[in-house]
Enzyme design. Structure first.
Site, PDB file in Angstrom:
ATOM      1  N   LYS A   1      42.678  35.855  22.550  1.00  0.00           N
ATOM      2  CA  LYS A   1      41.631  35.276  21.697  1.00  0.00           C
ATOM      3  C   LYS A   1      40.768  36.355  21.021  1.00  0.00           C
ATOM      4  O   LYS A   1      41.141  36.843  19.970  1.00  0.00           O
ATOM      5  CB  LYS A   1      40.832  34.242  22.504  1.00  0.00           C
TER       6      LYS A   1
ATOM      7  N   TYR B   1      44.290  26.540  32.679  1.00  0.00           N
ATOM      8  CA  TYR B   1      45.351  26.659  31.675  1.00  0.00           C
ATOM      9  C   TYR B   1      45.672  28.134  31.508  1.00  0.00           C
ATOM     10  O   TYR B   1      44.785  28.957  31.331  1.00  0.00           O
ATOM     11  CB  TYR B   1      44.889  26.070  30.336  1.00  0.00           C
TER      12      TYR B   1
ATOM     13  N   ASP C   1      42.981  35.773  34.580  1.00  0.00           N
ATOM     14  CA  ASP C   1      43.271  35.350  33.211  1.00  0.00           C
ATOM     15  C   ASP C   1      41.935  35.278  32.484  1.00  0.00           C
ATOM     16  O   ASP C   1      41.209  34.289  32.593  1.00  0.00           O
ATOM     17  CB  ASP C   1      43.997  34.001  33.227  1.00  0.00           C
TER      18      ASP C   1
HETATM   19  C1  LIG Z   1      44.155  30.142  25.315  1.00  0.00           C
HETATM   20  C2  LIG Z   1      44.483  30.537  26.696  1.00  0.00           C
HETATM   21  C3  LIG Z   1      45.752  31.021  27.053  1.00  0.00           C
HETATM   22  C4  LIG Z   1      46.912  31.008  26.105  1.00  0.00           C
HETATM   23  O1  LIG Z   1      46.693  31.800  24.997  1.00  0.00           O
HETATM   24  P1  LIG Z   1      47.577  31.498  23.654  1.00  0.00           P
HETATM   25  O2  LIG Z   1      47.219  32.636  22.774  1.00  0.00           O
HETATM   26  O3  LIG Z   1      47.119  30.157  23.171  1.00  0.00           O
HETATM   27  O4  LIG Z   1      48.997  31.492  24.074  1.00  0.00           O
HETATM   28  C5  LIG Z   1      45.933  31.503  28.330  1.00  0.00           C
HETATM   29  N1  LIG Z   1      44.938  31.496  29.226  1.00  0.00           N
HETATM   30  C6  LIG Z   1      43.714  31.025  28.930  1.00  0.00           C
HETATM   31  C7  LIG Z   1      42.633  31.078  29.959  1.00  0.00           C
HETATM   32  C8  LIG Z   1      43.448  30.510  27.661  1.00  0.00           C
HETATM   33  O5  LIG Z   1      42.250  29.999  27.394  1.00  0.00           O
END
Ligand SMILES: *Cc1c(COP(=O)(O)O)cnc(C)c1O
Length: 425
Positions: free
Chosen positions: A264, A141, A236
């Site tokens: 986060k 994701y 990511d």
């Molecule tokens: C949570 C998440 C996102 C998206 O972040 P948001 O602040 O919810 O838009 C992107 N990549 C990873 C790996 C994530 O866990």
């Protein structure tokens, strides 16, 4: 006030009653609880029930709720106002701390969400290479940008949605998805598309299909192949950054990606995220270059203050060892209780991050994760909830342990697991 009443009221004004789909508990049955307060590792709902929290705002709250250092830093900052739309020294301070932790991020930009960070990083990769296609991994994701929603994890895996409606086909066509940990598929995809691929984007420890562990050498191979074909490698690390190790998965694995996305944890409980890489790549971004990216609340002072206070707390020697040991205790408990009750369970763990899958395993890719018995997971979730433990409301979200989880919290959780498995077997 009851949770049910809150949910009914919310649904009158907010689609599905929630502002992010997994919060609806649709995947595990039942209705969400509505929180009034968080303290340490505990959440309290409107009915006065307490839960030991393993969601931790989806990983953001690595120090637990209401951490005194964060609260006092934020209170102090609030005296000076909340948002100015001009630069403050706080952004530079947090950027300095991030660059020291992530040497691959010599230049960066702050944005307000992980979604934005990823969108912007991909834009830079496309501008730099002059190519369009993206390679990603099944079950990963990367936020909800149009071209990253095919075969995605998190809420899409939870709700069993292969791809979102509303995404034009030609967007989806530019995204190639292959299984994680599959070197053959990786070599094949890169060989086939090497002239069209702008970037490969990867969660080095995929944590949105439940947690997967990278096989030895897999990410090293990915780095070598992308370097050889001049394809931008994007890590990511929105979850893994400052979670697995202070410098994220790239420090743990000694791999330098071209671009990194963080989110986060770096906002300390406020909306903040970042993307960055070496100077030459990041100088493509406006005002220095032709790649446009902006944000009204980017580098928000309160989020920056909370981020700085969080990173300071993470620098305490032994921090990561300690939370990993707590998680390890809980993971051992899960495995032992599953064995005792003859429940097939595979638990993947990396530091303070873990996922129990109801399958014999091993679980090394999204296909294996999807073979997990999600009905069994839902039963575990609901039984734990009854025993005062808030597990992720989906088989496909990772569990997070924070530094606020005490040995006693872990013991209580293992007892709750024992009671739940007893009822399930
Ligand atoms: C949570 C998440 C996102 C998206 O972040 P948001 O602040 O919810 O838009 C992107 N990549 C990873 C790996 C994530 O866990």
């Amino acid at each position: 006030m009851t949770n049910q009443k809150c949910f009914e009221e919310a649904k009158k004004y907010i689609t599905g009653g929630v502002n992010s789909p997994v919060r609806s508990f649709k995947a595990v049955g039942g209705e969400p609880f509505f929180v009034t307060r968080g303290e340490g590792a505990t959440l309290r709902d409107v009915e006065g029930n307490d839960y030991i929290d393993y969601v931790c705002s989806w990983g953001a709250m690595i120090l637990g709720h209401r951490h005194p250092a964060i609260i006092s830093a934020v209170k102090k900052a609030l005296k000076n106002g909340t948002s100015f739309g001009t630069p403050t020294p706080l952004e530079t301070r947090l950027a300095q701390m991030i660059a020291a932790a992530f040497p691959s991020m010599a230049r960066m930009r702050f944005v307000s969400s992980g979604t934005e960070a990823v969108m912007s990083a991909v834009r830079v990769a496309r501008a730099y290479t002059g190519r369009t296609k993206i390679l990603k991994f099944d079950g990963a994701y990367h936020g909800h940008a149009d071209y990253l929603l095919s075969q995605a994890g998190s809420g899409l895996a939870t709700l069993g949605v292969p791809a979102s409606h509303g995404v034009p086909e030609n967007y989806a066509r530019d995204t190639i998805t292959i299984p994680f940990n599959d070197i053959k598929a990786l070599e094949h995809a890169i060989q086939t598309h090497r002239k069209e691929l702008a970037c490969v984007i990867v969660e080095p420890y995929p944590a949105n299909i439940g947690l997967l562990i990278p096989a030895t050498g897999f990410l090293q191979k990915l780095r070598a192949l992308t370097a050889q074909e001049k394809i931008i490698l994007i890590f990511d690390e929105v979850i893994s950054g400052f979670r697995l190790e202070y410098g994220g998965a790239q420090t743990l694995l000694h791999i330098q990606p071209d671009l990194t996305c963080l989110g986060k944890i770096i906002g300390g409980g406020f909306p903040a995220a970042a993307y960055g890489g070496r100077q030459k790549l990041m100088e493509l971004v406006a005002p220095l270059g032709p790649v446009y990216q902006a944000g009204t609340l980017s580098g928000h002072p309160i989020a920056m203050i909370a981020g700085i206070a969080t990173l300071k707390a993470l620098q305490v020697p032994g921090f990561y060892k300690k939370i990993a040991a707590r998680a390890e205790k809980l993971v051992s408990g899960l495995r032992e209780e599953a064995d005792h009750f003859s429940i097939p369970l595979t638990v993947n763990q990396a530091g303070s991050l873990f996922s129990p899958f109801f399958t014999r395993g091993p679980v090394n890719d999204a296909a294996a994760a999807r073979r997990s018995d999600t009905a069994e997971y839902a039963r575990l979730f609901n039984l734990l909830r009854r025993h005062g433990v808030y597990a992720p409301p989906s088989q496909f979200e990772a569990w997070f342990v924070s530094s606020a989880h005490t040995a006693r919290d872990i013991e209580k959780t293992v007892s709750a697991v024992r009671a739940a498995f007893k009822e399930m077997s």
